[in-house]
Design an enzyme around this catalytic site. Structure first.
Site, mmCIF file in Angstrom:
data_model
loop_
_atom_site.group_PDB
_atom_site.id
_atom_site.type_symbol
_atom_site.label_atom_id
_atom_site.label_comp_id
_atom_site.label_asym_id
_atom_site.label_seq_id
_atom_site.Cartn_x
_atom_site.Cartn_y
_atom_site.Cartn_z
ATOM 1 N N GLU A 72 16.388 18.807 -37.505
ATOM 2 C CA GLU A 72 15.225 19.092 -36.652
ATOM 3 C C GLU A 72 14.896 20.591 -36.676
ATOM 4 O OE1 GLU A 72 15.447 17.160 -32.792
ATOM 5 O OE2 GLU A 72 15.527 15.192 -33.745
ATOM 6 N N GLU A 127 17.769 9.494 -37.429
ATOM 7 C CA GLU A 127 17.950 9.326 -35.977
ATOM 8 C C GLU A 127 16.904 8.328 -35.517
ATOM 9 O OE1 GLU A 127 18.284 12.730 -33.371
ATOM 10 O OE2 GLU A 127 19.416 13.850 -34.887
#
Ligand code: AHR
Length: 535
Positions: free
Chosen positions: A204, A335
């Site tokens: 991220e 994820e």
């Protein structure tokens, strides 16, 4: 968010394997939904890596859930709890992503090697500011993946680490020659190189992993992709390590564009094999849907939210197709899962939530979406493995309970590395307020041993369905399998009542080459189909 119905689902996924018109088939018996398997049109391999999991240093995800320490009264092997290992082995988990998540971009691997007494105690500022003992480090992680029969997916620290730190970690883990780092690994108890299956180049980086612009990330990533080398002599050819760059955050396409554009124009000195996509079924941030004591409206809203992932994958795949028409770069949804309000009385930073029949339905729908996109989706990691978010397993001290999501992953094991087979069905709609959902969802595949498998989810929380399964040119003889259902959508297993939601065996004999199967309301069914013997 309103799901646009079956047509949207089909346009994004199932129709990519255009199926012959249903009119060619005999109509289903009255009241039954016809499911036609096009067993002679086999599609891509459903990579077993889509059944990957994620274990972050977060709440009781690692400490307590996996690692209890060798001195613990909880039965363990070298500090890793044996009940959890036993349960996870049965899932044939293909890979475990570690150490994060946001944790990974503040993790320095040297903190987690060597004698326990010398490991530094740090803070875990991302997840509650608790202390991090560093007792679960590189060697303990590889011991864990070995014990459960899995492989390693490591996340390199791009935000606060350096290309040199990542390169040295890889050399420490994988070098076979007697370099100083390899000798240090040997001194720490592991002479043989470790096997690093997947390597994430940051996590991220558009958010907790450095808040970078796509352009900045691409410049950093190229350097990591170059120097974080895997030296393990056993990792060649199909076993080579795959490097996964940070890709999109949900619907945002900037990272997909930038990373794929860079890849298309890359020079000889670097490469990647995948980009990641993160998507949580959350129903709007911050997470506010309850994981326990909820009704049909919340159920429908979150199922609709999960089905949006199909459209998102289609959007990112279309961008990837422009830059990579040969599909050399995979999409890794590393994820995903249901992110709900924290359980009352728990530390909100520990992301502890209950796991219900709703989550089992959502898990099956997500796995079906990944399978339909198997031509591009090469991996996925549910968040997370133990005690955090949509977990397989919950623990409380010495106690352990398997969640409804665990059972879905267990039932889906035959789909690992199976060949996708298009199915055709229209089970109508389930309508709840403003939300319209496809009532039934199904995937089929031919397993590596040649057997045929069908998974069908009945999304409707109130109405059972009856399906009639046939194959074009393939008469069926019988089916055996399992059905997972529960008294209500919010039913869950607890330490005191661990079998409220657990699969039941079913078997069905065919009539005239077709199988009639009853699907309970809110259920997931996986069947092994036996073709009739050739005349
Ligand atoms: O899974 C929990 C967190 O969600 C991860 O640490 C982060 O990558 C994501 O935002």
């Amino acid at each position: 968010m309103i799901f646009r119905g079956l047509a949207a689902l089909l346009s994004a996924g199932a129709l990519s394997f255009a199926a012959p018109a249903v009119a060619q088939e005999a109509p289903a018996a009255a009241g039954a939904t016809s499911i036609i398997l096009h067993a002679n049109q086999s599609g891509p391999t459903i990579s077993r890596d889509i059944f990957g999991q994620f274990a972050e240093h977060l709440g009781a995800g690692v400490y307590g859930g996996i690692w209890v320490g060798a001195e613990s009264p909880i039965p363990n092997v070298r500090g890793i709890r044996s009940d959890v290992v036993g349960a996870l082995r049965a899932l044939r988990v293909p890979n475990v992503r570690w150490p994060g998540g946001c944790f990974a971009d503040e993790y320095h691997w040297r903190d987690g090697i060597g004698p326990m007494a010398r490991r530094p105690v740090r803070l875990n500022p991302n997840w509650g500011g608790v202390t991090e003992s560093d007792h679960f480090g590189t060697h303990e992680f590889f011991d864990f993946v070995d014990q459960i029969g899995s492989e390693a997916y490591l996340s390199a620290n791009v935000a606060t680490g350096s290309p040199r730190e990542a390169a040295e970690w890889l050399e420490y883990m994988t070098a076979a020659q007697p370099t100083t780092l390899a000798l240090e690994r040997r001194a720490n108890g592991h002479p043989a190189p470790f096997n690093v299956h997947l390597l994430g180049l940051g996590n991220e980086s558009w958010g907790c992993g450095g808040s970078m612009t796509p352009e900045h990330y691409v410049e950093e990533m190229k350097n990591y992709a170059r120097v974080a080398r895997n030296y393990n002599p056993a990792q060649t050819g199909d076993r080579s390590m795959r490097r996964i760059a940070v890709g999109p955050d949900g619907a945002h396409t900037e990272f997909t564009e930038a990373v794929m554009q860079a890849w298309q124009n890359k020079v000889w000195s670097w490469n990647i094999e995948g980009i990641s996509l993160h998507y949580y079924t959350v129903g709007g941030w911050p997470p506010h849907y309850a994981s326990d004591h909820f009704g049909a409206q919340d159920y429908a809203a979150l199922v609709a939210d999960t089905l949006n992932l199909d459209r998102l994958i289609a959007t990112h795949s279309a961008i990837m197709d422009r830059h990579d028409p040969q599909h050399q770069v995979g999409l890794y949804v590393d994820e995903w899962g249901v992110w709900l309000a924290p359980l009352p009385g728990t530390n909100p930073a520990f992301l502890a939530q209950q796991n219900s029949m709703r989550d089992a339905v959502i898990a099956a729908l997500n796995l079906n979406i990944f399978a339909r996109h198997a031509d591009r989706v090469r991996g996925a990691n549910i968040a997370q493995m133990v005690n955090v978010l949509q977990a397989m397993i919950l623990t409380d001290g010495p106690r352990m309970v398997l969640t409804p999501t665990y059972h879905v992953f267990h039932m889906y094991v035959p789909f690992q590395n199976a060949r996708f087979i298009p199915v055709q069905l229209d089970g109508g709609s389930y309508v709840q307020g403003a939300v319209t959902l496809p009532r039934l969802d199904a995937i089929a595949a031919r397993a590596t041993d040649g057997t045929l498998w069908l998974a069908v989810t009945n999304v409707d929380p109130d109405r059972a369905s009856s399906i009639e399964i046939g194959g074009d040119g393939l008469p069926l003889r019988s089916a055996t399998g399992q059905t997972l259902t529960a008294p209500s959508v919010d039913s869950h297993n607890s330490f005191d009542a661990p079998d409220i939601v657990r699969p039941q065996q079913i078997s069905v004999a065919a009539v005239n080459g077709r199988l009639r199967v009853a699907l309970p309301a809110k259920s997931v069914t996986v069947l092994r189909l036996e073709p009739a013997a050739a005349p």
